[in-house]
Design a protein around this motif. Structure first.
Motif, PDB file in Angstrom:
ATOM      1  N   THR A  35       0.851  -1.271   0.081  1.00  0.00           N
ATOM      2  CA  THR A  35       0.032   0.068   0.028  1.00  0.00           C
ATOM      3  C   THR A  35       0.911   1.209  -0.137  1.00  0.00           C
ATOM      4  O   THR A  35       0.722   2.240  -0.927  1.00  0.00           O
ATOM      5  N   LYS A  36       1.900   1.364   0.773  1.00  0.00           N
ATOM      6  CA  LYS A  36       2.730   2.338   0.946  1.00  0.00           C
ATOM      7  C   LYS A  36       3.567   2.602  -0.369  1.00  0.00           C
ATOM      8  O   LYS A  36       3.715   3.613  -0.674  1.00  0.00           O
ATOM      9  N   ALA A  37       4.028   1.262  -0.846  1.00  0.00           N
ATOM     10  CA  ALA A  37       4.709   1.419  -2.065  1.00  0.00           C
ATOM     11  C   ALA A  37       4.117   2.317  -3.325  1.00  0.00           C
ATOM     12  O   ALA A  37       4.438   2.837  -4.167  1.00  0.00           O
ATOM     13  N   ALA A 163      16.163   4.054  24.071  1.00  0.00           N
ATOM     14  CA  ALA A 163      16.349   2.930  22.919  1.00  0.00           C
ATOM     15  C   ALA A 163      16.452   3.755  21.641  1.00  0.00           C
ATOM     16  O   ALA A 163      17.463   3.272  20.809  1.00  0.00           O
ATOM     17  N   TYR A 164      15.793   4.721  21.357  1.00  0.00           N
ATOM     18  CA  TYR A 164      16.376   5.460  20.053  1.00  0.00           C
ATOM     19  C   TYR A 164      17.569   6.048  19.909  1.00  0.00           C
ATOM     20  O   TYR A 164      18.255   5.781  19.151  1.00  0.00           O
ATOM     21  N   PHE A 165      18.182   6.802  21.165  1.00  0.00           N
ATOM     22  CA  PHE A 165      19.481   7.094  21.062  1.00  0.00           C
ATOM     23  C   PHE A 165      20.464   5.827  20.884  1.00  0.00           C
ATOM     24  O   PHE A 165      21.436   5.795  20.107  1.00  0.00           O
ATOM     25  N   SER A 167      19.759   3.000  19.514  1.00  0.00           N
ATOM     26  CA  SER A 167      19.584   2.435  18.071  1.00  0.00           C
ATOM     27  C   SER A 167      20.304   3.053  17.349  1.00  0.00           C
ATOM     28  O   SER A 167      20.974   2.533  16.051  1.00  0.00           O
ATOM     29  N   LYS A 168      20.505   4.346  17.245  1.00  0.00           N
ATOM     30  CA  LYS A 168      21.312   4.919  16.401  1.00  0.00           C
ATOM     31  C   LYS A 168      22.800   5.032  16.461  1.00  0.00           C
ATOM     32  O   LYS A 168      23.288   4.582  15.423  1.00  0.00           O
ATOM     33  N   LYS A 169      23.061   4.852  17.572  1.00  0.00           N
ATOM     34  CA  LYS A 169      24.630   4.410  17.744  1.00  0.00           C
ATOM     35  C   LYS A 169      24.896   2.931  17.442  1.00  0.00           C
ATOM     36  O   LYS A 169      25.734   2.719  16.372  1.00  0.00           O
TER      37      LYS A 169
HETATM   38  P1  NDP Z   1       9.859   8.459   9.409  1.00  0.00           P
HETATM   39  O1  NDP Z   1       9.370   7.592  10.479  1.00  0.00           O
HETATM   40  O2  NDP Z   1       8.994   9.317   8.484  1.00  0.00           O
HETATM   41  O3  NDP Z   1      10.682   7.533   8.219  1.00  0.00           O
HETATM   42  C1  NDP Z   1      11.228   6.192   8.843  1.00  0.00           C
HETATM   43  C2  NDP Z   1      11.227   5.192   7.795  1.00  0.00           C
HETATM   44  O4  NDP Z   1      11.838   4.117   8.156  1.00  0.00           O
HETATM   45  C3  NDP Z   1       9.757   5.108   7.138  1.00  0.00           C
HETATM   46  O5  NDP Z   1       9.872   4.522   5.780  1.00  0.00           O
HETATM   47  C4  NDP Z   1       9.298   3.694   7.763  1.00  0.00           C
HETATM   48  O6  NDP Z   1       8.430   2.921   7.192  1.00  0.00           O
HETATM   49  C5  NDP Z   1      10.643   3.149   7.866  1.00  0.00           C
HETATM   50  N1  NDP Z   1      10.851   2.067   8.721  1.00  0.00           N
HETATM   51  C6  NDP Z   1      10.990   2.220  10.291  1.00  0.00           C
HETATM   52  N2  NDP Z   1      10.897   0.983  10.762  1.00  0.00           N
HETATM   53  C7  NDP Z   1      10.649  -0.025  10.094  1.00  0.00           C
HETATM   54  C8  NDP Z   1      10.665  -1.385   9.982  1.00  0.00           C
HETATM   55  N3  NDP Z   1      10.409  -1.845  11.120  1.00  0.00           N
HETATM   56  N4  NDP Z   1      10.494  -2.124   8.788  1.00  0.00           N
HETATM   57  C9  NDP Z   1      10.313  -1.272   7.521  1.00  0.00           C
HETATM   58  N5  NDP Z   1      10.552  -0.130   7.600  1.00  0.00           N
HETATM   59  C10 NDP Z   1      10.635   0.895   8.511  1.00  0.00           C
HETATM   60  O7  NDP Z   1      11.130   9.137  10.013  1.00  0.00           O
HETATM   61  P2  NDP Z   1      12.108  10.342   9.346  1.00  0.00           P
HETATM   62  O8  NDP Z   1      12.132  10.375   8.193  1.00  0.00           O
HETATM   63  O9  NDP Z   1      12.035  11.483  10.529  1.00  0.00           O
HETATM   64  O10 NDP Z   1      13.320   9.668   9.714  1.00  0.00           O
HETATM   65  C11 NDP Z   1      14.283   8.870   8.714  1.00  0.00           C
HETATM   66  C12 NDP Z   1      15.541   8.725   9.426  1.00  0.00           C
HETATM   67  O11 NDP Z   1      16.052  10.039   9.806  1.00  0.00           O
HETATM   68  C13 NDP Z   1      15.566   7.757  10.474  1.00  0.00           C
HETATM   69  O12 NDP Z   1      16.729   6.767  10.255  1.00  0.00           O
HETATM   70  C14 NDP Z   1      15.948   8.625  11.529  1.00  0.00           C
HETATM   71  O13 NDP Z   1      16.599   8.079  12.786  1.00  0.00           O
HETATM   72  C15 NDP Z   1      16.469   9.695  11.138  1.00  0.00           C
HETATM   73  N6  NDP Z   1      16.910  11.055  11.811  1.00  0.00           N
HETATM   74  C16 NDP Z   1      15.415  11.535  11.955  1.00  0.00           C
HETATM   75  C17 NDP Z   1      15.283  12.919  12.739  1.00  0.00           C
HETATM   76  C18 NDP Z   1      14.181  13.849  12.688  1.00  0.00           C
HETATM   77  O14 NDP Z   1      13.806  14.750  13.221  1.00  0.00           O
HETATM   78  N7  NDP Z   1      13.038  13.582  11.956  1.00  0.00           N
HETATM   79  C19 NDP Z   1      16.474  13.577  13.321  1.00  0.00           C
HETATM   80  C20 NDP Z   1      17.572  12.714  13.345  1.00  0.00           C
HETATM   81  C21 NDP Z   1      17.624  11.524  12.538  1.00  0.00           C
HETATM   82  P3  NDP Z   1       6.982   3.152   7.494  1.00  0.00           P
HETATM   83  O15 NDP Z   1       6.435   4.438   6.723  1.00  0.00           O
HETATM   84  O16 NDP Z   1       6.264   1.819   6.889  1.00  0.00           O
HETATM   85  O17 NDP Z   1       6.916   3.289   8.994  1.00  0.00           O
END
Ligand code: NDP
Length: 342
Positions: A35-37, A163-165, A167-169
């Motif tokens: 759906t998202k695709a 966990a978020y912090f 996960s990024k590291k």
């Molecule tokens: P979004 O939540 O909008 O995007 C995250 C993306 O990752 C989506 O496409 C999501 O898919 C996909 N995703 C997450 N978990 C899974 C999973 N388990 N399986 C498949 N797909 C997954 O966030 P942002 O655009 O804000 O973030 C993008 C990146 O930027 C991330 O790595 C985030 O850590 C980093 N970031 C963001 C910041 C911010 O302020 N926004 C700041 C610093 C870093 P779906 O749409 O299906 O959920």
């Protein structure tokens, strides 16, 4: 040759896809489900864009079929998929595992199916990878492009924020370690981009929902706070989403950015800055949202939380980041237009 981008349905990644298509790249974009695709394909409506489905990136083989099919034409990879959530049932299952397995999985798929073609990988990390959560509230703390937080897998599980912090590291470290371990048989060069709070419009107006992605929701919630409502206190640094996308594209293109960790951050903000711009720039909100204490702004003032010293990244990237006014106004204008209020 094509660019593969993971998590392409995300807020930041859609802007990266947009900038890549503007520059005539062929893009292979991954989405979690069909759906998202379909929605992504329909919105971009561009013959240079192919969208593939990965399912949950916690599965280590999530990227296999995409790289098996398209690996021979992929020169660049942008890995943006990662959970951006704080409120979860299981910090390990919902945040840590997908972040790390997503990174492991995409690297293993590249190694299996595109080892001879992929030359560059750009990963979206975060300033969260640089500092621990309580430390990031300390005005005396300073982090730069060499910093790492001190979370362990165990301490990262204490709360969604930790966990978020963590996960990024863990995900970013995995990338650098993997490339070091495989340096004799993989020619891939990497760059990571570490944004602070990312503000700005959704790529498409149809993505404007009552609740926005985590970072834009900071502005959205203040747009919808009643005049006598409680102002949720917020303090941090911001960057405009278009600048984050640009940094990714430059990181992929420029050899002098190979091996770098780039902090993309423009200035401090707090809830008051957001209220000030909303009240000043959107007459429709006047009298509807709180005014707060207009003098208590954070923009342009000494930091009241951690300082991210990104002087090296700014110099390397070499372009001027957009202002807080632009980031807030672009976000708010899209929301208010969508709601028919302007
Ligand atoms: P979004 O939540 O909008 O995007 C995250 C993306 O990752 C989506 O496409 C999501 O898919 C996909 N995703 C997450 N978990 C899974 C999973 N388990 N399986 C498949 N797909 C997954 O966030 P942002 O655009 O804000 O973030 C993008 C990146 O930027 C991330 O790595 C985030 O850590 C980093 N970031 C963001 C910041 C911010 O302020 N926004 C700041 C610093 C870093 P779906 O749409 O299906 O959920």
């Amino acid at each position: 040759m094509s660019v593969f981008i993971s998590g392409a349905t995300g807020f930041i990644a859609q802007h990266i896809v947009g900038q890549l298509l503007e520059q005539d790249y062929k893009v292979i974009a991954s989405a979690r489900n069909e759906t998202k695709a379909n929605e992504l394909s329909k919105n971009f409506n561009n013959s240079n864009l192919t969208v593939v489905v990965t399912g949950d990136i916690s599965k280590l083989d999530a990227f296999d079929s995409a790289f098996k099919q398209y690996g021979s034409e992929i020169k660049y990879v942008i890995h943006a998929a990662s959970p951006v959530l704080f409120e979860v049932e299981s910090t390990e299952k919902d945040i840590l595992i997908p972040a790390v397995n997503g990174t492991k999985g995409i690297l293993e798929s590249i190694k299996k199916y595109a080892a001879n073609t992929v030359e560059r990988i750009v990963m979206t990390s975060s300033v969260a990878a640089l500092s621990t959560y309580p430390e990031s509230l300390d005005p005396k703390a300073v982090a730069n492009e060499d910093s790492w937080n001190t979370y362990t897998w165990e301490s990262a599980q204490i709360s969604g924020g930790n966990a978020y912090f963590g996960s990024k590291k863990f995900a970013e470290r995995y990338l650098w370690d993997f490339l070091e371990e495989n340096k004799d048989n993989l020619k891939i060069k990497a760059t990571t981009v570490m944004p602070v709070f990312v503000f700005g419009p959704q790529m498409f107006d149809s993505s404007v929902k009552p609740k926005l992605n985590l970072s834009c929701e900071v502005i959205n919630s203040l747009i919808h706070t009643p005049i006598d409502g409680e102002i949720s206190p917020m303090l941090g640094k911001f960057i405009h989403v278009k600048d984050v996308a640009k940094a990714h594209v430059l990181a992929m293109q420029r050899d002098d950015l190979i091996g770098k960790r780039l902090i993309v951050s423009e200035d401090n903000f707090n809830s008051q800055d957001i209220l000030n711009y909303l009240n000043e720039d959107f007459p429709v909100l006047k009298g509807k949202i709180p005014v707060g204490n207009p003098d208590q702004s954070a923009e342009g003032k000494p930091s009241k939380d951690i300082t991210y010293d990104n002087s090296r990244s700014r110099e390397l990237l070499g372009f001027k980041f957009r202002s807080l006014k632009e980031a807030i106004d672009d976000t708010a204008a899209q929301v208010l237009k969508h709601e028919g209020r302007i």
